[in-house]
Every structure is written in structure tokens, then in C-alpha cells.
Design a protein around this motif. Structure first.
Motif, PDB file in Angstrom:
ATOM      1  N   LEU A   1     -22.740-151.063 -87.012  1.00 33.13           N
ATOM      2  CA  LEU A   1     -23.388-152.036 -85.878  1.00 33.13           C
ATOM      3  C   LEU A   1     -23.696-151.084 -84.824  1.00 33.13           C
ATOM      4  CD1 LEU A   1     -20.529-154.635 -85.945  1.00 33.13           C
ATOM      5  CD2 LEU A   1     -22.839-154.926 -86.994  1.00 33.13           C
ATOM      6  N   ALA A   2     -22.979-149.790 -84.535  1.00 31.01           N
ATOM      7  CA  ALA A   2     -23.618-149.252 -83.399  1.00 31.01           C
ATOM      8  C   ALA A   2     -25.046-148.477 -83.611  1.00 31.01           C
ATOM      9  CB  ALA A   2     -22.531-148.152 -83.360  1.00 31.01           C
ATOM     10  N   GLU A   3     -25.175-148.226 -85.013  1.00 30.48           N
ATOM     11  CA  GLU A   3     -26.451-147.904 -85.415  1.00 30.48           C
ATOM     12  C   GLU A   3     -27.510-148.972 -85.197  1.00 30.48           C
ATOM     13  OE1 GLU A   3     -29.163-144.835 -86.591  1.00 30.48           O
ATOM     14  OE2 GLU A   3     -27.102-144.738 -86.063  1.00 30.48           O
ATOM     15  N   GLU A   4     -27.320-149.949 -85.922  1.00 27.79           N
ATOM     16  CA  GLU A   4     -28.466-151.149 -85.964  1.00 27.79           C
ATOM     17  C   GLU A   4     -28.714-151.715 -84.563  1.00 27.79           C
ATOM     18  OE1 GLU A   4     -30.274-151.548 -88.658  1.00 27.79           O
ATOM     19  OE2 GLU A   4     -29.290-149.657 -89.413  1.00 27.79           O
ATOM     20  N   LEU A   5     -27.586-151.826 -83.740  1.00 27.51           N
ATOM     21  CA  LEU A   5     -27.652-152.537 -82.659  1.00 27.51           C
ATOM     22  C   LEU A   5     -27.886-151.794 -81.219  1.00 27.51           C
ATOM     23  CD1 LEU A   5     -25.017-155.338 -83.006  1.00 27.51           C
ATOM     24  CD2 LEU A   5     -27.675-155.414 -83.607  1.00 27.51           C
ATOM     25  N   SER A   6     -28.080-150.533 -81.574  1.00 23.72           N
ATOM     26  CA  SER A   6     -28.336-149.532 -80.273  1.00 23.72           C
ATOM     27  C   SER A   6     -29.305-150.018 -79.426  1.00 23.72           C
ATOM     28  CB  SER A   6     -28.125-148.163 -80.854  1.00 23.72           C
ATOM     29  OG  SER A   6     -29.276-147.809 -81.900  1.00 23.72           O
ATOM     30  N   ASN A   7     -30.385-150.309 -80.030  1.00 26.34           N
ATOM     31  CA  ASN A   7     -31.725-150.633 -79.297  1.00 26.34           C
ATOM     32  C   ASN A   7     -31.999-151.903 -78.892  1.00 26.34           C
ATOM     33  OD1 ASN A   7     -32.546-147.703 -79.463  1.00 26.34           O
ATOM     34  ND2 ASN A   7     -33.095-148.012 -81.363  1.00 26.34           N
ATOM     35  N   GLU A   8     -30.917-153.006 -79.186  1.00 25.11           N
ATOM     36  CA  GLU A   8     -31.074-154.315 -78.933  1.00 25.11           C
ATOM     37  C   GLU A   8     -30.900-154.487 -77.503  1.00 25.11           C
ATOM     38  OE1 GLU A   8     -32.292-156.745 -80.836  1.00 25.11           O
ATOM     39  OE2 GLU A   8     -32.376-155.806 -82.615  1.00 25.11           O
ATOM     40  N   LYS A   9     -31.799-155.190 -76.758  1.00 23.67           N
ATOM     41  CA  LYS A   9     -31.760-155.560 -75.349  1.00 23.67           C
ATOM     42  C   LYS A   9     -30.509-156.805 -75.038  1.00 23.67           C
ATOM     43  CE  LYS A   9     -34.050-157.597 -71.672  1.00 23.67           C
ATOM     44  NZ  LYS A   9     -35.372-158.319 -71.057  1.00 23.67           N
ATOM     45  N   ASN A  10     -29.797-156.373 -74.213  1.00 19.09           N
ATOM     46  CA  ASN A  10     -28.540-157.281 -73.906  1.00 19.09           C
ATOM     47  C   ASN A  10     -27.646-157.613 -74.869  1.00 19.09           C
ATOM     48  OD1 ASN A  10     -29.382-157.320 -71.177  1.00 19.09           O
ATOM     49  ND2 ASN A  10     -30.458-159.325 -71.379  1.00 19.09           N
ATOM     50  N   VAL A  11     -27.459-156.513 -75.914  1.00 21.60           N
ATOM     51  CA  VAL A  11     -26.528-156.647 -76.976  1.00 21.60           C
ATOM     52  C   VAL A  11     -25.462-155.616 -76.748  1.00 21.60           C
ATOM     53  CG1 VAL A  11     -25.796-156.679 -79.376  1.00 21.60           C
ATOM     54  CG2 VAL A  11     -28.146-157.468 -78.686  1.00 21.60           C
ATOM     55  N   TYR A  12     -24.197-155.831 -76.669  1.00 28.35           N
ATOM     56  CA  TYR A  12     -23.075-155.043 -76.239  1.00 28.35           C
ATOM     57  C   TYR A  12     -22.113-154.952 -77.293  1.00 28.35           C
ATOM     58  CZ  TYR A  12     -25.633-155.554 -71.713  1.00 28.35           C
ATOM     59  OH  TYR A  12     -26.722-155.937 -70.806  1.00 28.35           O
ATOM     60  N   LEU A  13     -21.587-153.916 -77.737  1.00 22.90           N
ATOM     61  CA  LEU A  13     -20.397-153.751 -78.687  1.00 22.90           C
ATOM     62  C   LEU A  13     -19.326-153.576 -77.830  1.00 22.90           C
ATOM     63  CD1 LEU A  13     -21.574-151.237 -81.368  1.00 22.90           C
ATOM     64  CD2 LEU A  13     -21.405-153.780 -81.365  1.00 22.90           C
ATOM     65  N   VAL A  14     -18.309-154.448 -78.433  1.00 18.58           N
ATOM     66  CA  VAL A  14     -17.020-154.621 -77.532  1.00 18.58           C
ATOM     67  C   VAL A  14     -15.978-153.623 -78.607  1.00 18.58           C
ATOM     68  CG1 VAL A  14     -14.933-155.896 -76.809  1.00 18.58           C
ATOM     69  CG2 VAL A  14     -17.549-156.878 -76.471  1.00 18.58           C
ATOM     70  N   PRO A  15     -15.567-152.475 -78.051  1.00 21.39           N
ATOM     71  CA  PRO A  15     -14.820-151.539 -79.186  1.00 21.39           C
ATOM     72  C   PRO A  15     -13.351-151.927 -79.091  1.00 21.39           C
ATOM     73  CG  PRO A  15     -14.819-150.546 -76.782  1.00 21.39           C
ATOM     74  CD  PRO A  15     -15.810-151.837 -76.736  1.00 21.39           C
ATOM     75  N   ALA A  16     -13.268-153.304 -79.697  1.00 24.24           N
ATOM     76  CA  ALA A  16     -11.626-153.687 -79.920  1.00 24.24           C
ATOM     77  C   ALA A  16     -11.070-153.308 -80.926  1.00 24.24           C
ATOM     78  CB  ALA A  16     -11.610-155.263 -80.112  1.00 24.24           C
ATOM     79  N   GLY A  17     -11.914-152.623 -81.885  1.00 20.78           N
ATOM     80  CA  GLY A  17     -11.364-151.952 -83.189  1.00 20.78           C
ATOM     81  C   GLY A  17     -10.726-150.705 -82.837  1.00 20.78           C
ATOM     82  N   ILE A  18     -11.166-149.909 -81.699  1.00 24.48           N
ATOM     83  CA  ILE A  18     -10.242-148.842 -81.501  1.00 24.48           C
ATOM     84  C   ILE A  18      -9.333-148.885 -80.282  1.00 24.48           C
ATOM     85  CG2 ILE A  18     -12.204-147.381 -82.190  1.00 24.48           C
ATOM     86  CD1 ILE A  18     -12.988-147.068 -79.425  1.00 24.48           C
ATOM     87  N   SER A  19      -9.290-150.133 -79.775  1.00 25.99           N
ATOM     88  CA  SER A  19      -8.436-150.324 -78.678  1.00 25.99           C
ATOM     89  C   SER A  19      -7.204-151.303 -78.588  1.00 25.99           C
ATOM     90  CB  SER A  19      -9.540-150.923 -77.525  1.00 25.99           C
ATOM     91  OG  SER A  19     -10.344-150.180 -77.120  1.00 25.99           O
ATOM     92  N   MET A  20      -7.057-151.927 -79.669  1.00 29.87           N
ATOM     93  CA  MET A  20      -6.039-152.864 -80.121  1.00 29.87           C
ATOM     94  C   MET A  20      -4.987-151.836 -80.903  1.00 29.87           C
ATOM     95  SD  MET A  20      -5.185-156.221 -82.109  1.00 29.87           S
ATOM     96  CE  MET A  20      -4.476-155.073 -83.573  1.00 29.87           C
ATOM     97  N   ASP A  21      -3.825-151.679 -80.626  1.00 26.62           N
ATOM     98  CA  ASP A  21      -2.816-151.261 -80.891  1.00 26.62           C
ATOM     99  C   ASP A  21      -2.251-151.477 -82.420  1.00 26.62           C
ATOM    100  OD1 ASP A  21      -0.979-149.147 -81.721  1.00 26.62           O
ATOM    101  OD2 ASP A  21       0.601-149.586 -79.792  1.00 26.62           O
ATOM    102  N   SER A  22      -2.957-151.248 -83.505  1.00 27.02           N
ATOM    103  CA  SER A  22      -2.628-151.869 -84.909  1.00 27.02           C
ATOM    104  C   SER A  22      -1.238-151.413 -85.329  1.00 27.02           C
ATOM    105  CB  SER A  22      -3.784-151.520 -85.799  1.00 27.02           C
ATOM    106  OG  SER A  22      -3.665-150.070 -86.219  1.00 27.02           O
ATOM    107  N   ALA A  23      -0.731-150.220 -84.903  1.00 26.23           N
ATOM    108  CA  ALA A  23       0.631-149.866 -85.477  1.00 26.23           C
ATOM    109  C   ALA A  23       1.659-150.826 -84.915  1.00 26.23           C
ATOM    110  CB  ALA A  23       0.958-148.410 -84.927  1.00 26.23           C
ATOM    111  N   TYR A  24       1.505-151.423 -83.652  1.00 29.22           N
ATOM    112  CA  TYR A  24       2.534-152.220 -83.048  1.00 29.22           C
ATOM    113  C   TYR A  24       1.978-153.585 -82.295  1.00 29.22           C
ATOM    114  CZ  TYR A  24       5.052-147.727 -82.893  1.00 29.22           C
ATOM    115  OH  TYR A  24       5.564-146.574 -83.203  1.00 29.22           O
ATOM    116  N   ALA A  25       0.884-154.152 -82.682  1.00 34.50           N
ATOM    117  CA  ALA A  25       0.526-155.153 -82.324  1.00 34.50           C
ATOM    118  C   ALA A  25       0.722-156.660 -83.359  1.00 34.50           C
ATOM    119  CB  ALA A  25      -1.066-155.450 -81.848  1.00 34.50           C
ATOM    120  N   PHE A  26       1.285-156.547 -84.096  1.00 32.73           N
ATOM    121  CA  PHE A  26       1.536-157.478 -85.066  1.00 32.73           C
ATOM    122  C   PHE A  26       3.132-157.888 -85.085  1.00 32.73           C
ATOM    123  CE2 PHE A  26      -2.076-155.655 -86.832  1.00 32.73           C
ATOM    124  CZ  PHE A  26      -3.035-156.491 -87.043  1.00 32.73           C
ATOM    125  N   THR A  27       3.180-158.901 -85.099  1.00 33.36           N
ATOM    126  CA  THR A  27       4.491-159.835 -85.133  1.00 33.36           C
ATOM    127  C   THR A  27       5.406-159.401 -86.596  1.00 33.36           C
ATOM    128  OG1 THR A  27       3.864-161.567 -83.916  1.00 33.36           O
ATOM    129  CG2 THR A  27       5.903-161.787 -85.055  1.00 33.36           C
TER     130      THR A  27
END
Length: 389
Positions: free
Chosen positions: A317-343
Motif C-alpha cells: 500500500l505504501a508503494e502503490e499509494l505514495s503518489n496519490e493526492k489526498n490519500v493517507y496511510l494510517v499506520p495502525a498496524g505498527i501502533s496497536m500493541d498486538s501482544a497485549y491488546a486482546f481480551t
């Protein structure tokens, strides 16, 4: 020819060979350095030599003032949880380089831009991979706008929107034909990007013969058709897909990009925020998660397999959408603590003991804490990129 002359010729030849060898060595070093510099400039990932370690970081990582934002070591490389076998070093003049993450308390006085880099070393100090980025601490804003979330079950949870409303002083206007916990969306449980690009019905909840973006006359996903038939005309699109269809790899990623393309065809300027899907829980959660009928959700699948698919999706997605106007990637994949965020719940480690271990009840959908981290990442990215209405 005299012996003296022969000796002079021999010495001259040897000197030329030495000079040639030195020049070749210098040239090879320069080429290697050039290749590394080129790798460091890539958007999706970097690797030094043939180490096999690759890193993903966005070119700019946004943190809204007042929030604590974190990036987790086991979620930025193609090594997944195996990154604990290496040494990870974060370098930035603000924040903290901790054992398993980079952590930043984005105080208001820190508003500004900072070079941010992460390096991976083996256990004898050899550099295996490095990625450079920019950390941008931005002012927390409160403004009113309407949003349409197109997604799967991860965008159908009230905790996500409760947290966004908290940031925006309850000014967020949610559009959509489906309702979840008081919020309107276009989220459909179990849907993938491929489902939105085809004539797919939805029957998990209140049924519909086909989703609202499908234009029967053109036989395609149609943004203008959706707006005309529903009456919604949002200021912002939140595209939150990727978990369903994850193991189809590039096909899944290309379908997400296709939805962006079709929206942009009809609306040249609307901001589109593409949320990177999150990593799932550990193997205990993945291997034991069941569907409503009692069968396994992920039979024959394992943690590293799914982690690598999430990592590759972010890079694509970073590669293919990098030049798209007003398209922004939200880096939730690296910012949510998968080790402790699940019940989790406690289960015996074997049938004949009182000793227990924590096992995720749901390996895909996080607890409220996880949704808050996703919402914080969405909000921070919006504060750094979106103009107020």
C-alpha cells in the motif's frame, strides 16, 4: 635485455597491479554504499546486504499532542515476533527506545519535526537493516466533519468512534447505512476489499442482496451511485480493510488500491484515509479462535504466516499509494500493541493441572484498549494532514 631493465619492468608491472586492485576495491565499496543509500530511501522496507531483515516505517509518523504514541518492534519487520532474537535500536531526540517498542509522550512543547530511525543488529553488532523516517508531533485539533467508514468488522466497533469523538469534542458526524453501537458506517462483518468490488450480498446481520456501492447498471463499485442513492456526501473516507482476504497477498492489496482509484475517479479531492490492518494475537489465540458454528477460524494457519502477510500488505500500500493526492496511510498496524491488546481468559496449561496461561478469546478483534490505539493513530494522522472545514 639486461637484468637491471627486467627488474624495473617487473617492479612497474607489480605496482600497476597493486594500484588496479586498490581502485577496484574502492569502486566496489562505493557501489555497496550506493545500494545501501538507495535502500534507505525506499518507502516500504530496507535491508542491508543479504541479511533478509526488512523494515517498514511510514515516511512521516504523526503524533497528536497530548497522546502517548508507540511503535512496536515485532510489528515493523518481516521477522514478526522473531525480532526478539535481534537487537532493535530507535534513534530520536525525543521519546524512548525501550526493549520492545519506541514510546513517545507527545507533550505540547514537543510540537515539531524530528528525524526518527530504527536499526536492527545481530548479537555481535552487525547492522542487518535500517530505516529512516520523520516523527512529526502536531497540534491536537477539534473540528467538525463527516466521515464514511468503509470496512470490515474492525471498523464496526463503538470503542473506535467513542475515542474519536472524545478527541473531536463529539463533533464527528458518521455517515452510512449500517449502524453499530450508535454510529453509522458502511462496515460489513467478514467483508474483504474483493467483496466491495463485486456483486456481493450481506447476510450476517440484517440482510441486503448487495452492498450499497454496487451499481447494477454499470456492474461495478460506483462512488457517485452510492452518494446519489443514499444521500450521503461525506467530507472524509475512512477505508479500513485487509484482514479478510489477508492471505491472498497482492490480490488483497490491489483490491484495496482499486477502491481508492474508483473513489478518486469520481471525487478528485476528498481525503481518503487508508487504515493499515492490525496484527492478530499470538498463536494460542489464532489456533483456537472459532466461528459461530464451532469450526476453527484459521485452520492450518500460524502466527508468523499472518504477521508476514500484514507486513507485506503495509509495504504494498505504501508503494502503490505514495503518489496519490489526498490519500493517507494510517499506520495502525505498527501502533496497536498486538501482544497485549486482546481480551484473554485463563486456561489450564494441560488437562491435569491448576496452572493456567492467558489465551486470547478473539485473535482478530482487540479490546477497547486496542481500538483506542487505532483511534489515536487515525486522529494523529488526520491532525497532521487534514484541513479544517
Amino acid at each position: 635485455m639486461s637484468n637491471k631493465t627486467q627488474n624495473k619492468l617487473l617492479i612497474g608491472t607489480l605496482m600497476l597491479m597493486v594500484i588496479f586492485t586498490v581502485l577496484v576495491g574502492i569502486l566496489l565499496v562505493q557501489v555497496a554504499e550506493l545500494k545501501r543509500d538507495t535502500n534507505y530511501g525506499k518507502t516500504e522496507s530496507t535491508s542491508v546486504g543479504d541479511s533478509g531483515v526488512e523494515i517498514y516505517l511510514p515516511e512521516v509518523y504523526y503524533a497528536a499532542s497530548g497522546l502517548t504514541m508507540e511503535i512496536y518492534n515485532n510489528q515493523i519487520t518481516n521477522q514478526g515476533e522473531h525480532i526478539s532474537e535481534y537487537n532493535v535500536l530507535w534513534e530520536c531526540e525525543v521519546g524512548e527506545s525501550l526493549e520492545r517498542k519506541y514510546s513517545l509522550n507527545a507533550a505540547e512543547e514537543l510540537i515539531g519535526e524530528y528525524p526518527l530511525s530504527v536499526s536492527v543488529y545481530d548479537n555481535v553488532g552487525n547492522l542487518l537493516a535500517k530505516k529512516e523516517s520523520v516523527l512529526k508531533v502536531v497540534e491536537a485539533k477539534q473540528w467538525q466533519f463527516s466521515i464514511l467508514a468503509i470496512g470490515d468488522s474492525l471498523s464496526a466497533d463503538g470503542d473506535l468512534y467513542n475515542r474519536l469523538q472524545e478527541h473531536l469534542a463529539n463533533q464527528l458526524i458518521c455517515n452510512g447505512t449500517r449502524g453499530y453501537e450508535g454510529y453509522l458506517t458502511e462496515a460489513r462483518l467478514g467483508f474483504s476489499a474483493a467483496d466491495y468490488l463485486s456483486e456481493t450480498g450481506y447476510y450476517l446481520e440484517e440482510g441486503e442482496e448487495v452492498h450499497k456501492f454496487w451499481n447494477p447498471e454499470t456492474g461495478s463499485f460506483d462512488w457517485n451511485y452510492y452518494k446519489a442513492t443514499t444521500g450521503f456526501n461525506p467530507n472524509v473516507v475512512l477505508l479500513h480493510l485487509g484482514t479478510n482476504g489477508l492471505l491472498s497477498g497482492d490480490e488483497n492489496a490491489a483490491n484495496i488500491c482499486k477502491i481508492v482509484e474508483l473513489i478518486r475517479k469520481d471525487d478528485k479531492n476528498i481525503p481518503i484515509y487508508v487504515v493499515n490492518t492490525i496484527y492478530q494475537s499470538d498463536q494460542n489465540g489464532i489456533g483456537s479462535m472459532k466461528m459461530n458454528n464451532g469450526s476453527l477460524m484459521f485452520p492450518g494457519q500460524y502466527k508468523q504466516q499472518r504477521d508476514l502477510a500484514v507486513f507485506n500488505l503495509m509495504g504494498y500500500l505504501a508503494e502503490e499509494l505514495s503518489n496519490e493526492k489526498n490519500v493517507y496511510l494510517v499506520p495502525a498496524g505498527i501502533s496497536m500493541d498486538s501482544a497485549y491488546a486482546f481480551t484473554t481468559e485463563e486456561r489450564p496449561v494441560n488437562p491435569y493441572t491448576d496452572i493456567t496461561e492467558s489465551v486470547a478469546i478473539d485473535a482478530v478483534h482487540p479490546s477497547a484498549m486496542g481500538y483506542y490505539q487505532i483511534a489515536d493513530t487515525i486522529y494523529s494522522t488526520m491532525c497532521g494532514t487534514m484541513e479544517e472545514w
